[in-house]
Enzyme design. Structure first.
Site, PDB file in Angstrom:
ATOM      1  N   TYR A 114      31.859  33.572  34.547  1.00  0.00           N
ATOM      2  CA  TYR A 114      31.144  34.378  35.547  1.00  0.00           C
ATOM      3  C   TYR A 114      29.804  33.688  35.819  1.00  0.00           C
ATOM      4  O   TYR A 114      28.891  33.740  35.012  1.00  0.00           O
ATOM      5  CB  TYR A 114      30.916  35.802  35.050  1.00  0.00           C
ATOM      6  CG  TYR A 114      32.185  36.585  34.772  1.00  0.00           C
ATOM      7  CD1 TYR A 114      33.396  36.242  35.367  1.00  0.00           C
ATOM      8  CD2 TYR A 114      32.167  37.679  33.919  1.00  0.00           C
ATOM      9  CE1 TYR A 114      34.556  36.964  35.116  1.00  0.00           C
ATOM     10  CE2 TYR A 114      33.322  38.410  33.664  1.00  0.00           C
ATOM     11  CZ  TYR A 114      34.513  38.040  34.264  1.00  0.00           C
ATOM     12  OH  TYR A 114      35.657  38.760  34.006  1.00  0.00           O
ATOM     13  N   GLY A 158      38.077  46.985  41.884  1.00  0.00           N
ATOM     14  CA  GLY A 158      37.589  45.604  41.914  1.00  0.00           C
ATOM     15  C   GLY A 158      36.874  45.265  43.208  1.00  0.00           C
ATOM     16  O   GLY A 158      36.031  46.031  43.685  1.00  0.00           O
ATOM     17  N   PHE A 159      37.250  44.124  43.808  1.00  0.00           N
ATOM     18  CA  PHE A 159      36.515  43.632  44.978  1.00  0.00           C
ATOM     19  C   PHE A 159      36.698  44.543  46.208  1.00  0.00           C
ATOM     20  O   PHE A 159      35.894  44.508  47.131  1.00  0.00           O
ATOM     21  CB  PHE A 159      36.934  42.193  45.308  1.00  0.00           C
ATOM     22  CG  PHE A 159      36.545  41.224  44.220  1.00  0.00           C
ATOM     23  CD1 PHE A 159      35.215  40.866  44.035  1.00  0.00           C
ATOM     24  CD2 PHE A 159      37.499  40.692  43.361  1.00  0.00           C
ATOM     25  CE1 PHE A 159      34.834  39.996  43.021  1.00  0.00           C
ATOM     26  CE2 PHE A 159      37.139  39.819  42.341  1.00  0.00           C
ATOM     27  CZ  PHE A 159      35.808  39.470  42.171  1.00  0.00           C
ATOM     28  N   PRO A 207      36.836  48.317  46.319  1.00  0.00           N
ATOM     29  CA  PRO A 207      36.804  49.576  45.577  1.00  0.00           C
ATOM     30  C   PRO A 207      37.781  50.626  46.119  1.00  0.00           C
ATOM     31  O   PRO A 207      38.057  50.684  47.325  1.00  0.00           O
ATOM     32  CB  PRO A 207      35.341  50.016  45.706  1.00  0.00           C
ATOM     33  CG  PRO A 207      34.577  48.732  45.857  1.00  0.00           C
ATOM     34  CD  PRO A 207      35.486  47.813  46.638  1.00  0.00           C
TER      35      PRO A 207
HETATM   36  N1  LIG Z   1      40.463  39.706  32.684  1.00  0.00           N
HETATM   37  C1  LIG Z   1      40.329  39.507  33.970  1.00  0.00           C
HETATM   38  O1  LIG Z   1      41.046  38.714  34.568  1.00  0.00           O
HETATM   39  C2  LIG Z   1      39.283  40.252  34.728  1.00  0.00           C
HETATM   40  C3  LIG Z   1      39.298  40.236  36.144  1.00  0.00           C
HETATM   41  C4  LIG Z   1      38.331  40.960  36.805  1.00  0.00           C
HETATM   42  C5  LIG Z   1      37.369  41.666  36.116  1.00  0.00           C
HETATM   43  N2  LIG Z   1      37.356  41.661  34.754  1.00  0.00           N
HETATM   44  C6  LIG Z   1      36.362  42.454  33.984  1.00  0.00           C
HETATM   45  O2  LIG Z   1      36.517  43.803  34.367  1.00  0.00           O
HETATM   46  C7  LIG Z   1      35.254  44.356  34.739  1.00  0.00           C
HETATM   47  C8  LIG Z   1      35.468  45.409  35.796  1.00  0.00           C
HETATM   48  O3  LIG Z   1      36.030  44.851  36.956  1.00  0.00           O
HETATM   49  P1  LIG Z   1      35.226  44.682  38.323  1.00  0.00           P
HETATM   50  O4  LIG Z   1      33.760  44.807  38.090  1.00  0.00           O
HETATM   51  O5  LIG Z   1      35.727  43.452  38.964  1.00  0.00           O
HETATM   52  O6  LIG Z   1      35.781  45.859  39.205  1.00  0.00           O
HETATM   53  P2  LIG Z   1      35.576  47.449  39.197  1.00  0.00           P
HETATM   54  O7  LIG Z   1      34.852  47.898  37.987  1.00  0.00           O
HETATM   55  O8  LIG Z   1      36.899  48.026  39.511  1.00  0.00           O
HETATM   56  O9  LIG Z   1      34.709  47.661  40.502  1.00  0.00           O
HETATM   57  C9  LIG Z   1      33.532  47.017  40.761  1.00  0.00           C
HETATM   58  C10 LIG Z   1      33.223  47.220  42.241  1.00  0.00           C
HETATM   59  O10 LIG Z   1      33.016  48.605  42.495  1.00  0.00           O
HETATM   60  C11 LIG Z   1      31.680  48.824  42.933  1.00  0.00           C
HETATM   61  N3  LIG Z   1      31.210  50.027  42.264  1.00  0.00           N
HETATM   62  C12 LIG Z   1      30.989  50.206  40.936  1.00  0.00           C
HETATM   63  N4  LIG Z   1      30.598  51.476  40.692  1.00  0.00           N
HETATM   64  C13 LIG Z   1      30.577  52.098  41.884  1.00  0.00           C
HETATM   65  C14 LIG Z   1      30.256  53.418  42.280  1.00  0.00           C
HETATM   66  N5  LIG Z   1      29.890  54.350  41.379  1.00  0.00           N
HETATM   67  N6  LIG Z   1      30.342  53.731  43.592  1.00  0.00           N
HETATM   68  C15 LIG Z   1      30.724  52.818  44.507  1.00  0.00           C
HETATM   69  N7  LIG Z   1      31.050  51.542  44.195  1.00  0.00           N
HETATM   70  C16 LIG Z   1      30.968  51.187  42.886  1.00  0.00           C
HETATM   71  C17 LIG Z   1      30.898  47.595  42.556  1.00  0.00           C
HETATM   72  O11 LIG Z   1      29.866  47.347  43.486  1.00  0.00           O
HETATM   73  P3  LIG Z   1      28.304  47.543  43.098  1.00  0.00           P
HETATM   74  O12 LIG Z   1      27.916  46.350  42.293  1.00  0.00           O
HETATM   75  O13 LIG Z   1      27.649  47.636  44.410  1.00  0.00           O
HETATM   76  O14 LIG Z   1      28.226  48.822  42.321  1.00  0.00           O
HETATM   77  C18 LIG Z   1      31.968  46.522  42.655  1.00  0.00           C
HETATM   78  O15 LIG Z   1      32.135  46.113  43.998  1.00  0.00           O
HETATM   79  C19 LIG Z   1      34.464  43.147  35.224  1.00  0.00           C
HETATM   80  O16 LIG Z   1      33.084  43.400  35.209  1.00  0.00           O
HETATM   81  C20 LIG Z   1      34.915  42.077  34.251  1.00  0.00           C
HETATM   82  O17 LIG Z   1      34.135  42.152  33.082  1.00  0.00           O
HETATM   83  C21 LIG Z   1      38.307  40.975  34.057  1.00  0.00           C
END
Ligand SMILES: NC(=O)c1ccc[n+]([C@@H]2O[C@H](COP(=O)([O-])OP(=O)(O)OC[C@H]3O[C@@H](n4cnc5c(N)ncnc54)[C@H](OP(=O)(O)O)[C@@H]3O)[C@@H](O)[C@H]2O)c1
Length: 295
Positions: free
Chosen positions: A64, A218-219, A221
């Protein structure tokens, strides 16, 4: 007691107690998870607020940024409290153009563990997930024996406490369990994407944590009228309902919602206090029922 305490705990690998509502650090890097954030101070503040609110499970990776989120975690939180569990993942690297490329050789995996140790300022990493790169849009079949054996060797050397797998199929988890103890699986899952329904229940029976990535979509929401109807009725937000549904879905689910926003962080952590009535659960269960392998 913090709101996060209300999410309960799950013990990873028999010795690390994680509060079930954690934090995913990926959103703290720059656009496209590449380069530094626009406002590094705001990113540090989000990390500090998460931990001050009771989060003790942070998911990250050196790819990241690359290195950006690990540097931010170290700057915000080092020296770490004893109960903080930092989970990283290896198996990929970033091209100069931001592309995601497999980095699965024993040499690359060893370098990745050493990079994570250095960038996080740790002597041993609590959990390292081997992130499979066989599939592009989801897990793909292929043997993980060689890379996982290399990671198990680093565990024997004392650099890694526990091992997990990410973006994997049930067959790969079985193969992995013959090589070393697997304490968690991190795959794509949320209220609308439930291909791993049967797998989650199987892992629960075996005492293995399931850590959904993209818990909020994810990307892109999550957007669903079913979700917003329930949210409106309960006076909550759709994202809180999506997280509360996951907490209720299985006791072995650990949440790592990602955000770069302080307001969203607070909103997400408050989901631990949201009780879903039975009729709301029934309505939410319908949203992704067609995607469930158990359907
Ligand atoms: N193992 C893998 O292959 C893999 C792949 C992807 C991710 N991950 C891990 O999983 C974690 C979670 O996944 P993620 O962050 O990609 O996706 P997520 O948690 O499903 O969603 C994040 C998205 O939602 C938005 N968001 C978060 N809280 C919100 C709220 N209360 N209201 C409105 N929008 C909101 C964020 O934007 P804002 O920043 O504007 O809040 C961001 O665009 C990552 O941080 C990473 O550590 C692992």
């Amino acid at each position: 007691m913090t709101p996060v305490d209300k999410s309960g705990t799950f013990t990873l690998g028999g010795d690390r107690s994680a509060r079930r509502l954690g934090y995913g650090a990926m959103q703290l890097a720059g656009p496209g998870v590449f380069g530094p954030p626009k406002d590094p101070e705001a990113a540090l503040a989000v990390l500090r607020e998460a931990v001050a609110s009771g989060v003790n499970h942070i998911d990250t990776s050196d790819f990241y940024g690359p290195h950006v989120t690990n540097h931010l975690i170290r700057k915000a939180l080092h020296p770490y409290t004893d109960d903080l569990i930092i989970v990283t993942k290896i198996g990929a690297r970033r091209g100069a153009d931001g592309s995601w490329q497999p980095a699965f050789s024993a040499k690359e995996l060893t370098e990745a563990v050493h990079d994570n140790l250095r960038n996080l300022g740790l002597n041993v990493i609590d959990v390292v997930n081997l992130r499979s790169m066989f599939g592009i849009h989801g897990p793909g079949e292929g043997s993980i024996e060689e890379p996982l054996s290399a990671l198990a060797e680093l565990q024997r050397k004392g650099l890694v406490r526990h091992i997990g797998l990410s973006n994997v199929t049930p067959a790969q988890i079985e193969e992995g369990r013959r090589i070393c103890k697997i304490v968690c699986v991190q795959n794509h899952y949320n209220v609308a994407q439930r291909a791993d329904d049967a797998l989650i229940d199987e892992l629960a029976r075996r005492g293995i944590a399931y850590v959904p990535f993209f818990p909020l979509g994810g990307f892109t929401p999550l957007q669903s009228s079913g979700l917003s109807d329930v949210a409106r009725r309960l006076g909550a937000t759709s994202m809180q309902v999506a997280l509360a549904w996951l907490l209720r879905r299985a006791h072995n689910i650990l949440l790592i919602p990602g955000t770069s926003s302080m307001a969203h962080l607070r909103e997400n952590l408050a989901a631990a206090e949201l009780d879903l009535p039975e009729d709301a659960v029934t309505a939410l269960d319908r949203i992704g029922a067609h995607t469930s392998a158990a359907a």
